[in-house]
Design an enzyme around this catalytic site. Sequence first.
Site, PDB file in Angstrom:
ATOM      1  N   LYS A 193       0.862  -1.198   0.000  1.00 25.42           N
ATOM      2  CA  LYS A 193       0.000   0.000   0.000  1.00 25.42           C
ATOM      3  C   LYS A 193       0.884   1.229   0.000  1.00 25.42           C
ATOM      4  O   LYS A 193       2.011   1.184   0.511  1.00 25.42           O
ATOM      5  CB  LYS A 193      -0.875   0.016   1.251  1.00 25.42           C
TER       6      LYS A 193
ATOM      7  N   ASP B  59      -6.987   4.507  -4.473  1.00 23.31           N
ATOM      8  CA  ASP B  59      -7.653   4.335  -3.175  1.00 23.31           C
ATOM      9  C   ASP B  59      -8.282   5.708  -2.884  1.00 23.31           C
ATOM     10  O   ASP B  59      -8.511   6.492  -3.829  1.00 23.31           O
ATOM     11  CB  ASP B  59      -6.649   3.892  -2.095  1.00 23.31           C
TER      12      ASP B  59
HETATM   13  P1  NDP Z   1     -12.904   8.010  -2.716  1.00 21.27           P
HETATM   14  O1  NDP Z   1     -11.833   8.986  -2.485  1.00 21.27           O
HETATM   15  O2  NDP Z   1     -13.450   7.823  -4.085  1.00 21.27           O
HETATM   16  O3  NDP Z   1     -14.140   8.295  -1.739  1.00 21.27           O
HETATM   17  C1  NDP Z   1     -13.972   8.315  -0.368  1.00 21.27           C
HETATM   18  C2  NDP Z   1     -15.293   8.680   0.297  1.00 21.27           C
HETATM   19  O4  NDP Z   1     -15.168   8.498   1.702  1.00 21.27           O
HETATM   20  C3  NDP Z   1     -15.671  10.136   0.092  1.00 21.27           C
HETATM   21  O5  NDP Z   1     -17.063  10.255   0.099  1.00 21.27           O
HETATM   22  C4  NDP Z   1     -15.041  10.807   1.314  1.00 21.27           C
HETATM   23  O6  NDP Z   1     -15.661  12.017   1.695  1.00 21.27           O
HETATM   24  C5  NDP Z   1     -15.260   9.746   2.377  1.00 21.27           C
HETATM   25  N1  NDP Z   1     -14.196   9.850   3.380  1.00 21.27           N
HETATM   26  C6  NDP Z   1     -12.861   9.702   3.185  1.00 21.27           C
HETATM   27  N2  NDP Z   1     -12.168   9.899   4.304  1.00 21.27           N
HETATM   28  C7  NDP Z   1     -13.070  10.192   5.245  1.00 21.27           C
HETATM   29  C8  NDP Z   1     -12.978  10.501   6.610  1.00 21.27           C
HETATM   30  N3  NDP Z   1     -11.788  10.561   7.250  1.00 21.27           N
HETATM   31  N4  NDP Z   1     -14.141  10.721   7.285  1.00 21.27           N
HETATM   32  C9  NDP Z   1     -15.341  10.662   6.649  1.00 21.27           C
HETATM   33  N5  NDP Z   1     -15.481  10.372   5.341  1.00 21.27           N
HETATM   34  C10 NDP Z   1     -14.374  10.144   4.649  1.00 21.27           C
HETATM   35  O7  NDP Z   1     -12.319   6.618  -2.158  1.00 21.27           O
HETATM   36  P2  NDP Z   1     -12.796   5.117  -2.457  1.00 21.27           P
HETATM   37  O8  NDP Z   1     -14.260   5.070  -2.672  1.00 21.27           O
HETATM   38  O9  NDP Z   1     -11.901   4.548  -3.467  1.00 21.27           O
HETATM   39  O10 NDP Z   1     -12.429   4.409  -1.067  1.00 21.27           O
HETATM   40  C11 NDP Z   1     -13.357   4.271   0.004  1.00 21.27           C
HETATM   41  C12 NDP Z   1     -12.918   3.146   0.904  1.00 21.27           C
HETATM   42  O11 NDP Z   1     -12.874   1.918   0.173  1.00 21.27           O
HETATM   43  C13 NDP Z   1     -11.520   3.291   1.528  1.00 21.27           C
HETATM   44  O12 NDP Z   1     -11.527   2.675   2.797  1.00 21.27           O
HETATM   45  C14 NDP Z   1     -10.651   2.454   0.583  1.00 21.27           C
HETATM   46  O13 NDP Z   1      -9.475   2.006   1.242  1.00 21.27           O
HETATM   47  C15 NDP Z   1     -11.589   1.313   0.294  1.00 21.27           C
HETATM   48  N6  NDP Z   1     -11.326   0.530  -0.914  1.00 21.27           N
HETATM   49  C16 NDP Z   1     -11.197   1.126  -2.134  1.00 21.27           C
HETATM   50  C17 NDP Z   1     -10.991   0.362  -3.243  1.00 21.27           C
HETATM   51  C18 NDP Z   1     -10.917   0.943  -4.606  1.00 21.27           C
HETATM   52  O14 NDP Z   1     -10.798   0.175  -5.560  1.00 21.27           O
HETATM   53  N7  NDP Z   1     -11.016   2.244  -4.780  1.00 21.27           N
HETATM   54  C19 NDP Z   1     -10.841  -1.109  -3.158  1.00 21.27           C
HETATM   55  C20 NDP Z   1     -11.067  -1.635  -1.831  1.00 21.27           C
HETATM   56  C21 NDP Z   1     -11.286  -0.824  -0.772  1.00 21.27           C
HETATM   57  P3  NDP Z   1     -14.913  13.418   1.357  1.00 21.27           P
HETATM   58  O15 NDP Z   1     -15.056  13.598  -0.114  1.00 21.27           O
HETATM   59  O16 NDP Z   1     -15.667  14.426   2.176  1.00 21.27           O
HETATM   60  O17 NDP Z   1     -13.484  13.255   1.794  1.00 21.27           O
HETATM   61  O1  2IT Z   2      -7.908  -1.468  -0.858  1.00 22.43           O
HETATM   62  C1  2IT Z   2      -7.847  -1.932  -2.002  1.00 22.43           C
HETATM   63  O2  2IT Z   2      -7.989  -3.140  -2.241  1.00 22.43           O
HETATM   64  C2  2IT Z   2      -7.622  -0.998  -3.121  1.00 22.43           C
HETATM   65  N1  2IT Z   2      -7.532   0.209  -2.903  1.00 22.43           N
HETATM   66  C3  2IT Z   2      -7.446  -1.517  -4.524  1.00 22.43           C
HETATM   67  C4  2IT Z   2      -6.056  -2.050  -4.730  1.00 22.43           C
HETATM   68  C5  2IT Z   2      -5.713  -2.445  -6.143  1.00 22.43           C
HETATM   69  O3  2IT Z   2      -4.525  -2.721  -6.349  1.00 22.43           O
HETATM   70  O4  2IT Z   2      -6.571  -2.486  -7.018  1.00 22.43           O
END
Ligand code: NDP
Ligand code: 2IT
Length: 449
Positions: free
Chosen positions: A129, A169
């Site tokens: 990561k 992420d």
């Molecule tokens: P984005 O940046 O697209 O969206 C994040 C969302 O979460 C936004 O709505 C943001 O609000 C909110 N958020 C972030 N930090 C905080 C915080 N500290 N408190 C409250 N709200 C928060 O990210 P993703 O959708 O990609 O990721 C969301 C989650 O999913 C994370 O935990 C990530 O690790 C996990 N994840 C992502 C993957 C991927 O493929 N993208 C794969 C697997 C897991 P705001 O805009 O106000 O910051």
């Molecule tokens: O938390 C996760 O699994 C991700 N942000 C996606 C990682 C990836 O390599 O696609």
Amino acid sequence: MSKIDEKLQPVLDEVLRRNAGEAEFHQAVKEVLESLGRVVAKHPDYADHALIERICEPERQIIFRVPWIDDDGQVQINRGFRVQFNSALGPYKGGIRFHPSVNLGIIKFLGFEQIFKNALTGMPIGGGKGGSDFNPRGRSDREIMRFCQAFMLELHRHLGEYTDVPAGDIGVGGREIGYMFGQYKRLTNRYEAGVLTGKGLAYGGSRARTEATGFGLVYFVQQMLATKGQSLDGKRVVVSGSGNVAIYAIDKVRQFGGTVVACSDSNGYIVDEEGIDLALLREIKEVRRARLSTYVELKGPGARYIEGGSIWDVPCQIALPCATQNELTGKDATTLIKNGVEVVGEGANMPSTPDAVDLFHGQGVMFAPGKAANAGGVATSALEMQQNASRDSWSFEQTEARLAQIMRGIHDDCAATADEYSAPGNYVLGANIAGFVRVAEAMSALGVV
Ligand code: NDP
Ligand code: 2IT
């Protein structure tokens, strides 16, 4: 509440001592070690050669300065991280997070979770990561590009399609991956498509990668419901967050006949009893990059915006936390249970605190941990790597069918492992053990490295 096995307590003690102050990393390690007592009781050899101690120690940790120049000509300094945690199963694989809260402990917790998640996918990918404490909020597109280029100026020497393959992420999506890939290509003079995933379709990306995490989460929940003879049809659902994972979870719930009545950002949440208008939400988040409160202004009467507060106060049958770590506390779990929640599926990484997880287990709420339920994103990243390696490009239907099949496989693997270890229905135990065993087998075969 599960307790840690006495043989594994010294391993945890050493992790706490060596990584002082890294609360999220401690939390992630503790949860996995609590599950492993049953494994070492059955297979004592997995504890040989300090295998579990080695899993808890990253293979390599890189921390670097990222200087860049903002639109006012001022020099800005951020800190960059890449934790290359475990490469027993394949090149390090895991996302990059840009958020002001990023520090070494957060990147280590995410890298540690990624080892087991990636193992569960059955694909040949190790765990890693990265990220930065850079805050993209309010930055111009040119500033985002300059930051991504400055970040990659150091990171590129640690990457490679056989070495380490980042993706997105929080705060890192298609735009940022594009700028990082462009800089990597310039620095190395190689069109090495497989070095990053989550790329745009114009330059080697995979169809369905954007949708994969949210879609995969809902496929996983569908499998859990099916074990009780139920489906998503007619269910009332709440999804936290409004980013990449949340948007496509909302999309798939709707395709399966459920209604998502609320979602959030870090300032507040919206409730729309008619069901969140996905086209409007995408316009606000993906095109305008605006705050969620805009939704109510554009949608008009019927939708409500609540500043602050907890989205988990909104009654639902299915709760899908898709924002960030520790966003769903014991207090929130108590409210959800009181309001009749039936299933909790983690789209984010470690969004539920340990006391919340205990409450769900104790009250018979079906609970899917992130390292299983959100694995569809990284699994589809591995499919992107496969397409890049064979210089091929699959259709959306073919890619989504593979994703659905992988999620079914992960679900069944977790459920069968929980049964095997006398904890039926405990997907946390199932995921931790099934992921661990796959990594442990490879590590044993590779010797002490
Ligand atoms: P984005 O940046 O697209 O969206 C994040 C969302 O979460 C936004 O709505 C943001 O609000 C909110 N958020 C972030 N930090 C905080 C915080 N500290 N408190 C409250 N709200 C928060 O990210 P993703 O959708 O990609 O990721 C969301 C989650 O999913 C994370 O935990 C990530 O690790 C996990 N994840 C992502 C993957 C991927 O493929 N993208 C794969 C697997 C897991 P705001 O805009 O106000 O910051
Ligand atoms: O938390 C996760 O699994 C991700 N942000 C996606 C990682 C990836 O390599 O696609």
